[in-house]
Scaffold this motif. Structure first.
Motif, PDB file in Angstrom:
ATOM      1  N   THR A  99      -3.164   0.117  -4.161  1.00  0.00           N
ATOM      2  CA  THR A  99      -2.669  -1.096  -3.548  1.00  0.00           C
ATOM      3  C   THR A  99      -2.243  -2.058  -4.650  1.00  0.00           C
ATOM      4  O   THR A  99      -2.716  -1.975  -5.783  1.00  0.00           O
ATOM      5  CB  THR A  99      -3.748  -1.752  -2.677  1.00  0.00           C
ATOM      6  OG1 THR A  99      -4.937  -1.939  -3.460  1.00  0.00           O
ATOM      7  CG2 THR A  99      -4.093  -0.876  -1.477  1.00  0.00           C
TER       8      THR A  99
ATOM      9  N   SER B  49       0.857  -1.184   0.000  1.00  0.00           N
ATOM     10  CA  SER B  49       0.000   0.000   0.000  1.00  0.00           C
ATOM     11  C   SER B  49       0.892   1.232   0.000  1.00  0.00           C
ATOM     12  O   SER B  49       1.710   1.413   0.896  1.00  0.00           O
ATOM     13  CB  SER B  49      -0.874  -0.001   1.258  1.00  0.00           C
ATOM     14  OG  SER B  49      -1.559   1.229   1.389  1.00  0.00           O
TER      15      SER B  49
ATOM     16  N   SER C 178      -4.799  -2.979   3.988  1.00  0.00           N
ATOM     17  CA  SER C 178      -5.420  -1.713   4.355  1.00  0.00           C
ATOM     18  C   SER C 178      -4.606  -1.065   5.471  1.00  0.00           C
ATOM     19  O   SER C 178      -3.798  -1.719   6.127  1.00  0.00           O
ATOM     20  CB  SER C 178      -6.869  -1.930   4.792  1.00  0.00           C
ATOM     21  OG  SER C 178      -6.932  -2.776   5.933  1.00  0.00           O
TER      22      SER C 178
END
Length: 120
Positions: A56, A49, A69
């Protein structure tokens, strides 16, 4: 920057796990990634990321099953792993870099790793 992974364990094929990576320093401006290394194999890139919000990135082997995340403070990074397969068994490492370039290279900060074992 110090990175600490958690969340590994033993799961049956088809199950899910969520790995966490907590940073001691501020890594909001860093690209953060997950790598894994299975016994007898080279370490391989799993997901990353970018700090800039530019997206991503995933290895083909996990695309559609894993999701990376970051928290709003960007100091914790997660790897949600769904539909796990026995071939996903490995030690998973969190890594961070701020040198740019190739998303799978240049990582100078690494965690100690967390074991993920998927039984068939």
């Amino acid at each position: 920057v110090q990175l600490v992974e958690s969340g590994g364990g033993l799961v049956q094929a088809g199950g899910s796990l969520r790995l966490s990576c907590s940073a001691s320093g501020r890594i909001g401006s860093y690209t953060v990634a997950w790598f894994r290394q299975a016994p007898g194999k080279e370490r391989e890139f799993v997901a990353a990321s970018r700090s800039s919000g530019s997206g991503t990135f995933y290895a083909d082997s996990v695309k559609g099953r894993f999701a990376i995340s970051r928290t709003s403070t960007k100091n914790t990074v997660y790897l949600q792993m769904n539909n796990l397969k026995p071939e996903d068994t490995a030690v998973y490492y969190c890594a961070a870099q701020n040198v740019g370039g190739d998303i799978s290279r240049g990582y100078g900060y690494w965690g100690q790793g967390t074991q993920v074992t998927v039984s068939s």
